[in-house]
Design a protein around this motif. Structure first.
Motif: not given
Ligand code: ATP
Ligand code: MG
Length: 268
Positions: A63, A175-176
């Motif tokens: 991240s 991000d995910e």
């Protein structure tokens, strides 16, 4: 018909190449004890139009790296350029989608999607038409006037994705994005992303905890390690495109997944 990748008037033309050079990120501690070295000497090259996935254990700096590329954090050392210019803050040519869909509860779906249009002071009328087309594309037609609380988690993610697509960024950082979704919805979203990418050829940087998802989506998988966060390996995915779910049954898919697993030290 407008497609997701058709530029709005005035959209910047960049090549979408990302260069991360010897990037280190330290987070200072608040109480004077040793800080965290979230990333050390990270080098990554992403070519325009490439789909690159990042995998690695929790806390390895995925991240952090995404925020650095997106201009939401500054590196402690090293340099990041996107489309040839150094990243110095959030930019219009970089769209960011976070793990949790960050939607404003008091705004309808359409108003949420139009937010970047307001932020960047773009022409609203053409954008509204485009936003409707994109909502259609991601299966949210008819939900334009709904509020986020009235949507399922998957629908909220699709609204967040629409908000990224509306400004047509040549670079998309995710991000995910589908980490909280059930297996089936996630699979559908993955196919959706591939379709959008196939059409628009954006440069996509995709963080995930799922090795299978990384291999299924990406041209290359960057495997990261922790303490300090660093790049352990970059693996080219030798799978043909366009990809369908059936591909997951192939020996090549299994072999690539296993290779990534080995680097992550979870094989055997
Ligand atoms: N704003 C911050 N202040 C201090 N430390 C931070 C900050 N952001 C991240 N860190 C630390 O940096 C390291 C990397 O965090 P990061 O969130 O980038 O990891 P990650 O790979 O995304 O993990 P996960 O897979 O759990 O999301 C961690 O040790 C984390 O505690
Ligand atoms: Mg993270």
């Amino acid at each position: 018909m407008l497609r997701a990748h058709e530029p709005i008037a005035g959209a910047p033309a960049t090549t979408g190449a990302i260069e991360v050079r010897r990037v280190t990120k330290l987070f200072a501690s608040r109480n004077g004890s040793a800080g965290v070295e979230a990333l050390r000497d990270v080098d990554v090259d992403i070519r325009p139009g490439q789909f690159v996935a990042f995998v690695g254990p929790s806390g390895c700096g995925k991240s952090t790296l995404l925020k650095l590329i997106g201009g939401l954090l500054d590196p402690t050392a090293g340099r990041i350029t996107v489309g040839g210019s150094e990243v110095a803050g959030p930019r219009r040519d970089i769209g960011v989608m976070f793990q949790a869909p960050v939607l404003f509860p008091w705004r309808t779906v359409l108003e949420n999607v139009l937010l970047p249009i307001e932020v960047f002071g773009l022409e609203r009328r053409a954008a509204t038409e485009k936003a409707r087309q994109i909502l259609n594309l991601v299966g949210l037609a008819g939900r334009e006037r709904a509020y986020p609380r009235e949507l399922s988690g998957g629908m909220q993610q699709r609204a967040a994705l629409s908000r990224v697509l509306v400004i047509d960024p040549p670079i998309i950082l995710m991000d995910e994005p589908f980490g909280a979704l059930d297996e089936f919805t996630r699979e559908r979203m993955n196919l959706e992303i591939l379709r959008i990418w196939q059409e628009g050829r954006q440069t996509i940087v995709f963080v995930t905890h799922s090795i299978a998802e990384a291999v299924f989506l990406a041209d290359r998988v960057v495997v990261m390690g922790t303490a300090p966060g660093r790049v352990l390996a970059v693996i080219d995915v030798p799978l043909p495109r366009p990809r369908s779910i059936d591909l997951m049954k192939s020996p090549e898919f299994a072999a690539t997944v296993f290779e990534v697993r080995e680097y992550l030290g979870v094989a055997r």
